[in-house]
Design a protein around this motif. Structure first.
Motif, PDB file in Angstrom:
ATOM      1  N   GLU A 242      13.234  43.072  42.250  1.00 59.36           N
ATOM      2  CA  GLU A 242      13.280  41.734  42.842  1.00 59.36           C
ATOM      3  C   GLU A 242      12.983  40.670  41.798  1.00 59.36           C
ATOM      4  O   GLU A 242      13.630  39.618  41.769  1.00 59.36           O
ATOM      5  CB  GLU A 242      12.285  41.643  43.992  1.00 59.36           C
ATOM      6  CG  GLU A 242      12.426  40.366  44.815  1.00 59.36           C
ATOM      7  CD  GLU A 242      11.535  40.359  46.041  1.00 59.36           C
ATOM      8  OE1 GLU A 242      11.635  39.407  46.836  1.00 59.36           O
ATOM      9  OE2 GLU A 242      10.729  41.310  46.200  1.00 59.36           O
ATOM     10  N   PHE A 243      12.016  40.943  40.916  1.00 62.69           N
ATOM     11  CA  PHE A 243      11.686  39.988  39.854  1.00 62.69           C
ATOM     12  C   PHE A 243      12.900  39.756  38.960  1.00 62.69           C
ATOM     13  O   PHE A 243      13.261  38.617  38.656  1.00 62.69           O
ATOM     14  CB  PHE A 243      10.514  40.520  39.024  1.00 62.69           C
ATOM     15  CG  PHE A 243       9.983  39.545  38.006  1.00 62.69           C
ATOM     16  CD1 PHE A 243       8.876  38.756  38.285  1.00 62.69           C
ATOM     17  CD2 PHE A 243      10.582  39.408  36.755  1.00 62.69           C
ATOM     18  CE1 PHE A 243       8.386  37.855  37.349  1.00 62.69           C
ATOM     19  CE2 PHE A 243      10.110  38.523  35.822  1.00 62.69           C
ATOM     20  CZ  PHE A 243       8.997  37.739  36.111  1.00 62.69           C
ATOM     21  N   PHE A 244      13.541  40.861  38.547  1.00 58.54           N
ATOM     22  CA  PHE A 244      14.723  40.748  37.692  1.00 58.54           C
ATOM     23  C   PHE A 244      15.836  39.971  38.395  1.00 58.54           C
ATOM     24  O   PHE A 244      16.488  39.107  37.789  1.00 58.54           O
ATOM     25  CB  PHE A 244      15.224  42.141  37.305  1.00 58.54           C
ATOM     26  CG  PHE A 244      16.490  42.130  36.489  1.00 58.54           C
ATOM     27  CD1 PHE A 244      16.453  41.887  35.129  1.00 58.54           C
ATOM     28  CD2 PHE A 244      17.727  42.342  37.097  1.00 58.54           C
ATOM     29  CE1 PHE A 244      17.622  41.862  34.383  1.00 58.54           C
ATOM     30  CE2 PHE A 244      18.893  42.325  36.362  1.00 58.54           C
ATOM     31  CZ  PHE A 244      18.844  42.091  35.000  1.00 58.54           C
ATOM     32  N   THR A 245      16.041  40.245  39.678  1.00 59.80           N
ATOM     33  CA  THR A 245      17.115  39.599  40.444  1.00 59.80           C
ATOM     34  C   THR A 245      16.864  38.100  40.598  1.00 59.80           C
ATOM     35  O   THR A 245      17.789  37.291  40.449  1.00 59.80           O
ATOM     36  CB  THR A 245      17.232  40.238  41.835  1.00 59.80           C
ATOM     37  OG1 THR A 245      17.437  41.653  41.677  1.00 59.80           O
ATOM     38  CG2 THR A 245      18.400  39.654  42.605  1.00 59.80           C
ATOM     39  N   VAL A 246      15.631  37.742  40.880  1.00 58.96           N
ATOM     40  CA  VAL A 246      15.282  36.323  41.073  1.00 58.96           C
ATOM     41  C   VAL A 246      15.436  35.544  39.773  1.00 58.96           C
ATOM     42  O   VAL A 246      15.892  34.391  39.770  1.00 58.96           O
ATOM     43  CB  VAL A 246      13.840  36.202  41.614  1.00 58.96           C
ATOM     44  CG1 VAL A 246      13.379  34.758  41.587  1.00 58.96           C
ATOM     45  CG2 VAL A 246      13.754  36.758  43.027  1.00 58.96           C
ATOM     46  N   MET A 247      15.050  36.177  38.656  1.00 62.65           N
ATOM     47  CA  MET A 247      15.108  35.492  37.360  1.00 62.65           C
ATOM     48  C   MET A 247      16.500  35.506  36.733  1.00 62.65           C
ATOM     49  O   MET A 247      16.821  34.653  35.899  1.00 62.65           O
ATOM     50  CB  MET A 247      14.115  36.144  36.371  1.00 62.65           C
ATOM     51  CG  MET A 247      12.661  36.073  36.790  1.00 62.65           C
ATOM     52  SD  MET A 247      12.059  34.367  36.854  1.00 62.65           S
ATOM     53  CE  MET A 247      10.497  34.625  37.720  1.00 62.65           C
ATOM     54  N   ALA A 248      17.338  36.468  37.117  1.00 58.23           N
ATOM     55  CA  ALA A 248      18.632  36.695  36.461  1.00 58.23           C
ATOM     56  C   ALA A 248      19.539  35.468  36.378  1.00 58.23           C
ATOM     57  O   ALA A 248      20.190  35.256  35.345  1.00 58.23           O
ATOM     58  CB  ALA A 248      19.364  37.854  37.130  1.00 58.23           C
ATOM     59  N   PRO A 249      19.643  34.633  37.435  1.00 52.68           N
ATOM     60  CA  PRO A 249      20.522  33.458  37.312  1.00 52.68           C
ATOM     61  C   PRO A 249      20.168  32.535  36.151  1.00 52.68           C
ATOM     62  O   PRO A 249      21.025  31.780  35.676  1.00 52.68           O
ATOM     63  CB  PRO A 249      20.324  32.746  38.663  1.00 52.68           C
ATOM     64  CG  PRO A 249      19.929  33.829  39.610  1.00 52.68           C
ATOM     65  CD  PRO A 249      19.090  34.768  38.796  1.00 52.68           C
ATOM     66  N   ILE A 250      18.925  32.620  35.690  1.00 52.19           N
ATOM     67  CA  ILE A 250      18.506  31.803  34.545  1.00 52.19           C
ATOM     68  C   ILE A 250      18.458  32.648  33.278  1.00 52.19           C
ATOM     69  O   ILE A 250      18.983  32.249  32.233  1.00 52.19           O
ATOM     70  CB  ILE A 250      17.127  31.164  34.804  1.00 52.19           C
ATOM     71  CG1 ILE A 250      17.185  30.245  36.019  1.00 52.19           C
ATOM     72  CG2 ILE A 250      16.661  30.378  33.573  1.00 52.19           C
ATOM     73  CD1 ILE A 250      15.852  29.714  36.463  1.00 52.19           C
TER      74      ILE A 250
END
Length: 510
Positions: free
Chosen positions: A250-258
């Motif tokens: 979830e952390f990776f997914t939330v940060m991925a757009p940036i």
């Protein structure tokens, strides 16, 4: 006494440090604690910038002692911002805080430095073997630079930036020592004494230093590019992820757009810097140096004993165990490093105390410097130097808050420690959310902005990221002429690109 004060440092530097100490003592009684706090920060940054003139443990340590002596923070207890006296709880007991709290909070980083760097020391032969093969196979400097950035980013996303930086330092020193050994002795690689010693001095030496300097800087920037992506990449990521109840995916997914666009921009910047040869990049390995390293590797391969081959096998198995243990997070990183030391030394027969002691020489001075740095961080906390900025940011329109927090965190992380800045900001934002001042959506957006803001713009200076500071104060920095200002100059294009791309994505996605 003046001659011995700070050893062989320049006279002007000694005089400057004395003037700092005198100035601080006098103006402590004139200026406010907040103003003195910012003055101490500026003076400490100056000490870091002069790391090649005097190791910052001494010069910065004197400032840290003065901070404690003047009561701007306390070695062990929390102090009141206004009265400068220790805070007591309802039972009349001292509340723990100050430098002790900062050290306790960062104990895992300290253990990592002490044990993991020593563990990497015993793995140097394997690292040299692998990287020499890579150096000799990859002829293109652009491809080699991308390899360093990409590998550092991937490793930092799953391991730790300081561990990866320790590897980079070991490899860089290994290559330089091979060159230096050939240059400063009668050692011949081809056996016919045709190697011209003059050919290895002067311009060739500077070109080789520039080559190593650019590769190591690419690599250390890569640790920031990868470290921002995952919950285990940087210490503050874990803190933010825990506050938000985000797991690894979830952390990776939330940060991925940036973080993914920033990673791509970072790789493109690497290509641009190497092709345009600006900001100190683009230097290729001199042909004579490549011949030396290839010849040295062939000579080492031919002369390698059974014991040394066995040692490489032990180191290889240890490396697999290390990566597995770090990826699964079966224990704090420092403990894994200690286990790495035990396994390697036990099975390679390194049992005398003197041989073990050499492994700790590289990390312990920096560990001392890091504790000194925590004194300054504790002063920032006790004097509430960042509080006005946080209050101002939270007073703005919720739609613009993520961008404001991103930039505010970025600027503060350039002058202070990014872990500390992230800790202060996420705690304040959590308190605002618990008090009902911001919505859940805003809370999540601000968490993303804090994580990216503390990880990306902080590459501007060695102050922001421990990995950069570790490199600056390592044994590698002086041999490749990497000073504070040169590091800041070489990091500048990355800082601009990463900050701008990160800001655009924050504005676009949050």
């Amino acid at each position: 006494m003046f001659k011995n004060f700070l050893g062989n440092s320049p006279v002007w530097f000694k005089a400057t440090m004395i003037s700092f100490l005198v100035f601080n003592t006098i103006f402590y009684f004139i200026l406010s604690g907040t103003t003195m706090g910012w003055i101490f920060i500026a003076e400490f940054i100056f000490c870091l910038a002069m790391a090649l003139k005097c190791y910052p443990l001494q010069s910065g340590g004197l400032l840290a002692l003065q901070v404690l002596f003047l009561g701007l923070t306390h070695p062990m207890y929390k102090i009141d911002h206004d009265t400068h006296e220790a805070v007591l709880d309802a039972a009349g007991n001292h509340v723990l805080g100050g430098v002790y709290a900062e050290v306790a909070q960062n104990l895992e980083v300290i253990l990592l430095l002490v044990f993991m760097v020593a563990g990497i020391y015993f793995m140097k032969p394997l690292l040299m073997y692998i990287f020499v093969k890579v150096f000799t196979k990859i002829k293109s400097k652009v491809v080699l630079s991308l390899f360093f950035v990409g590998l550092s980013a991937v490793l930092s996303a799953f391991l730790d930036a300081l561990t990866v930086t320790a590897v980079l330092i070991s490899v860089g020193l290994g290559f330089y020592n091979v060159y230096h050994k050939i240059h400063s002795s009668d050692l011949d690689l081809d056996g016919d004494n045709t190697l011209d010693r003059k050919q290895l001095s002067g311009e060739t030496l500077e070109e080789f230093r520039s080559f190593l300097r650019s590769l190591v800087m690419h690599g250390v920037v890569g640790t920031a590019l990868g470290g921002v992506c995952t919950i285990v990449g940087e210490p503050q990521n874990l803190l933010i992820g825990t506050k938000m109840n985000w797991d690894f995916i979830e952390f990776f997914t939330v940060m991925a757009p940036i973080t993914i666009p920033v990673l791509i921009a970072g790789l493109l910047t690497t290509v641009l810097l190497e092709t345009t040869k600006i900001f100190g990049f683009g230097q290729k390995m001199p042909p004579v140096v490549r011949d030396i390293i290839e010849g040295w590797m062939q000579k080492r391969d031919a002369e390698r004993t059974k014991k040394e081959k066995y040692g490489l096998i032990v180191q290889g198995i240890s490396a697999i165990l290390l990566i597995t243990a770090l990826a699964l997070h079966i224990a704090p990183v420092g403990f894994i490093g200690l286990a790495l030391i035990v396994v390697q030394t036990a099975f390679m027969g390194i049992t005398d105390e003197h041989s073990l002691g050499k492994a700790f020489e590289e990390a312990l001075p920096f560990t001392g410097l890091l504790v000194v740095f925590f004194v300054i961080v504790a002063m920032i906390h006790d004097q509430h130097l960042f509080a006005p900025i946080i209050e101002w940011a939270l007073s703005k329109d919720p739609a613009s808050q993520p961008a404001i927090f991103y930039l505010a965190n970025g600027v503060l992380s350039m002058i202070s420690d990014n872990v500390f800045v992230a800790t202060v900001y996420i705690n304040e934002v959590s308190a605002a959310y618990d008090a009902g001042k911001i919505t859940k959506e805003t809370y999540e957006h601000l968490a993303v902005a804090i994580n990216t803001g503390t990880n990306l713009p902080s590459v501007a200076t060695p102050n922001g990221q421990a990995a950069f500071l570790f490199l600056l104060t390592s044994a590698l920095a002086p041999v490749i002429n990497l000073s504070y200002l040169k590091m800041a100059k070489m990091a500048l294009p990355y800082t601009i690109v990463l900050t701008i791309v990160g800001l655009i994505m924050v504005l676009y996605t949050l």
